[in-house]
Enzyme design. Structure first.
Site, PDB file in Angstrom:
ATOM      1  N   ARG A  53      -6.123 -11.915  -5.485  1.00 35.52           N
ATOM      2  CA  ARG A  53      -6.836 -10.805  -4.685  1.00 35.52           C
ATOM      3  C   ARG A  53      -8.178 -10.601  -4.734  1.00 35.52           C
ATOM      4  NH1 ARG A  53      -8.845  -7.512  -7.785  1.00 35.52           N
ATOM      5  NH2 ARG A  53      -9.460  -6.340  -5.892  1.00 35.52           N
ATOM      6  N   GLY A  54      -8.865 -10.254  -4.011  1.00 31.70           N
ATOM      7  CA  GLY A  54     -10.725  -9.947  -3.980  1.00 31.70           C
ATOM      8  C   GLY A  54     -10.942 -10.780  -2.972  1.00 31.70           C
ATOM      9  N   ALA A  55     -11.599 -10.727  -1.930  1.00 23.95           N
ATOM     10  CA  ALA A  55     -12.241 -11.880  -0.682  1.00 23.95           C
ATOM     11  C   ALA A  55     -12.762 -12.804  -1.301  1.00 23.95           C
ATOM     12  CB  ALA A  55     -13.045 -10.924   0.380  1.00 23.95           C
ATOM     13  N   ARG A  96      -3.232 -12.487   4.930  1.00 25.36           N
ATOM     14  CA  ARG A  96      -3.895 -11.481   5.262  1.00 25.36           C
ATOM     15  C   ARG A  96      -4.794 -11.185   6.113  1.00 25.36           C
ATOM     16  NH1 ARG A  96      -5.801  -8.981  -0.644  1.00 25.36           N
ATOM     17  NH2 ARG A  96      -5.115  -7.080   0.683  1.00 25.36           N
ATOM     18  N   GLN A 205      -5.740  -0.640  -7.953  1.00 24.67           N
ATOM     19  CA  GLN A 205      -6.998  -1.531  -8.933  1.00 24.67           C
ATOM     20  C   GLN A 205      -8.582  -1.560  -9.166  1.00 24.67           C
ATOM     21  OE1 GLN A 205      -5.995  -1.457  -5.383  1.00 24.67           O
ATOM     22  NE2 GLN A 205      -5.589  -3.860  -4.611  1.00 24.67           N
ATOM     23  N   ASP A 246     -15.074  -7.252   2.059  1.00 21.34           N
ATOM     24  CA  ASP A 246     -13.553  -7.709   2.439  1.00 21.34           C
ATOM     25  C   ASP A 246     -14.544  -8.693   4.279  1.00 21.34           C
ATOM     26  OD1 ASP A 246     -12.199  -6.086   0.955  1.00 21.34           O
ATOM     27  OD2 ASP A 246     -11.008  -8.218   1.004  1.00 21.34           O
ATOM     28  N   ASN A 256     -13.431  -3.054   3.351  1.00 25.95           N
ATOM     29  CA  ASN A 256     -13.316  -2.335   2.181  1.00 25.95           C
ATOM     30  C   ASN A 256     -11.593  -2.013   2.167  1.00 25.95           C
ATOM     31  OD1 ASN A 256     -13.971  -4.119  -0.823  1.00 25.95           O
ATOM     32  ND2 ASN A 256     -14.507  -1.895  -1.025  1.00 25.95           N
ATOM     33  N   LYS A 257     -11.655  -1.678   0.720  1.00 25.32           N
ATOM     34  CA  LYS A 257     -10.739  -1.084   0.257  1.00 25.32           C
ATOM     35  C   LYS A 257     -10.240  -0.298   0.721  1.00 25.32           C
ATOM     36  CE  LYS A 257      -7.599  -2.499  -1.361  1.00 25.32           C
ATOM     37  NZ  LYS A 257      -6.593  -2.902  -0.771  1.00 25.32           N
TER      38      LYS A 257
HETATM   39  O1  MRU Z   1      -6.170  -5.747  -1.221  1.00 28.93           O
HETATM   40  P1  MRU Z   1      -7.468  -6.341  -2.693  1.00 28.93           P
HETATM   41  O2  MRU Z   1      -7.272  -6.219  -4.013  1.00 28.93           O
HETATM   42  O3  MRU Z   1      -7.432  -7.662  -1.997  1.00 28.93           O
HETATM   43  O4  MRU Z   1      -8.732  -5.162  -1.862  1.00 28.93           O
HETATM   44  C1  MRU Z   1     -10.263  -6.416  -2.515  1.00 28.93           C
HETATM   45  C2  MRU Z   1     -11.391  -5.063  -1.996  1.00 28.93           C
HETATM   46  O5  MRU Z   1     -11.096  -4.350  -1.493  1.00 28.93           O
HETATM   47  C3  MRU Z   1     -12.764  -6.123  -2.684  1.00 28.93           C
HETATM   48  O6  MRU Z   1     -13.242  -4.567  -2.758  1.00 28.93           O
HETATM   49  C4  MRU Z   1     -12.927  -6.825  -2.003  1.00 28.93           C
HETATM   50  O7  MRU Z   1     -12.200  -8.066  -1.680  1.00 28.93           O
HETATM   51  C5  MRU Z   1     -14.294  -7.524  -2.122  1.00 28.93           C
HETATM   52  S1  MRU Z   1     -13.751  -8.205  -3.770  1.00 28.93           S
HETATM   53  C6  MRU Z   1     -15.531  -8.986  -4.352  1.00 28.93           C
END
Ligand code: MRU
Length: 357
Positions: A53-55, A96, A205, A246, A256-257
């Site tokens: 996970r994480g972009a 995703r 997270q 993201d 973002n989240k």
């Molecule tokens: O659903 P996730 O855990 O993949 O979401 C992650 C986020 O929203 C992060 O803030 C984003 O991907 C940036 S990671 C450097």
């Protein structure tokens, strides 16, 4: 078990190059478990389940996925090789929708595939090139995170109280992370920050991953519930907010989240700088504004039952589980990228930066 950000590889290629070793982030912080992933279905599930996970990390993973899948199709003729790989790529991209780094990395690999096919190069050779490209994407991410950390640190002061949302550290990227990069680099250089991590409902997270990373790095860290940010700001405990991203639209609106935009609105109210940190690969010039970003909807059970011994709401209640929201560009003090610090008006500063690349 402790994991140090400099030794943490959430994604890496196996020694024989046939599979990808993935740190299963759904098990953290209790267990450090690695998955060995080789098929398109396993890859899709790893992204969907948030094991990866994480972009930026999803982007690095996707680069390796295409390379590993290609290496399994080298006995096909060029037309079949091309067809199979494109089918798998489309399947992976559908896992995703919001984080643009996934399609960015897949498309980067498909361009290479297209060049190889049109030049009549053999599948074995194309697979070799895809593997090199996957390694390059990974190395680029490591150096971009380092540069983001440097730029971000230039905006912070020793002793600052910082608020972050979700996880934008080594687990979500490579090594320093984006949102956490300035904090980790600052700590190495003798700064003392106090970091408040929003727990980040519903998948936690912030509580599970950001706290895990920062505690392991020796940073002063306090986990708070998502609804406590306003009080912290009012109490003067927060000097800046740092978050990852993201997808950044061409006008600076940023996905973002879920919950990020609320934090940005609060920061504006209290006059606190709100910084978005991310690599250029998260900027999507094909998306003019935030309303054009598709927001991923996830399983309602993540809210209803995932963290509870028994469901936390009565039968008959409905649940709505969007995974991301969009922060309006007017709320963002600066966008900190590997290419420098962007300031409003973002339609101009983003456009200039992307043209310079
Ligand atoms: O659903 P996730 O855990 O993949 O979401 C992650 C986020 O929203 C992060 O803030 C984003 O991907 C940036 S990671 C450097």
């Amino acid at each position: 078990m402790a994991l140090k950000y400099k030794d943490t590889d959430p994604v890496r290629l196996s020694d024989d190059g046939r599979t990808i070793i993935v740190l299963d982030q759904t098990k953290l912080p209790e267990e450090v478990v690695y998955l060995n992933i080789g098929t398109a279905d396993q890859m899709y599930d790893a992204i969907k389940s948030l094991a990866v996970r994480g972009a930026p990390c999803i982007g690095v993973f996707a680069g390796y996925c295409i390379a590993v899948l290609a290496s399994g199709y080298t006995d096909l003729d060029n037309a079949q090789f091309d067809k199979k790989l494109r089918e798998d790529a489309a399947w992976l991209e559908s896992s995703r929708p919001t984080a643009v780094n996934l399609s960015w990395a897949v498309q980067r690999q498909l361009k290479l595939l297209e060049c190889g096919i049109s030049a009549g190069i053999t599948p074995v050779k194309i697979a070799g090139r895809l593997l090199e490209e996957a390694r390059t994407i990974h190395e680029e991410d490591i150096s971009m995170c380092m540069r983001i950390a440097e730029h971000g640190l230039s905006l912070l002061n020793d002793g600052d109280g910082l608020l972050t949302h979700c996880n934008a550290g080594a687990l979500a990227t490579s090594r320093y992370g984006t949102g956490l990069g300035p904090i980790l680099l600052g700590r190495e250089r003798g700064y003392t920050f106090h970091v408040f991590s929003d727990e980040t409902r519903p998948l936690l997270q912030g509580a599970r991953l950001t706290a895990f990373e920062l505690v392991n790095a020796g940073v002063e860290e306090t986990v708070v519930c998502d609804n406590m940010a306003s009080l912290l700001m009012k109490q003067g405990k927060i000097q800046a907010v740092l978050v990852g991203c993201d997808r950044i639209a061409a006008n600076g609106d940023t996905a973002n989240k879920i919950g990020t935009s609320g934090v940005a609105i609060l920061a504006k109210y209290y006059g606190i700088p709100f910084y978005v940190l991310g690599p250029y690969s998260t900027i999507d010039m094909n998306t003019p504004k935030g309303d054009d970003i598709e927001i991923e909807l996830r399983d309602p059970e993540e809210i209803r039952s995932m963290w509870y011994k028994t469901p936390m709401a009565p039968a008959g209640a409905g649940f709505y589980n969007p995974a991301f929201d969009v922060t309006d560009h007017s709320l963002i003090t600066a966008i900190i990228t590997d290419k420098g610090i962007l300031r409003p008006p973002y339609d101009k500063s983003i456009g200039q930066m992307m043209r310079r690349r």
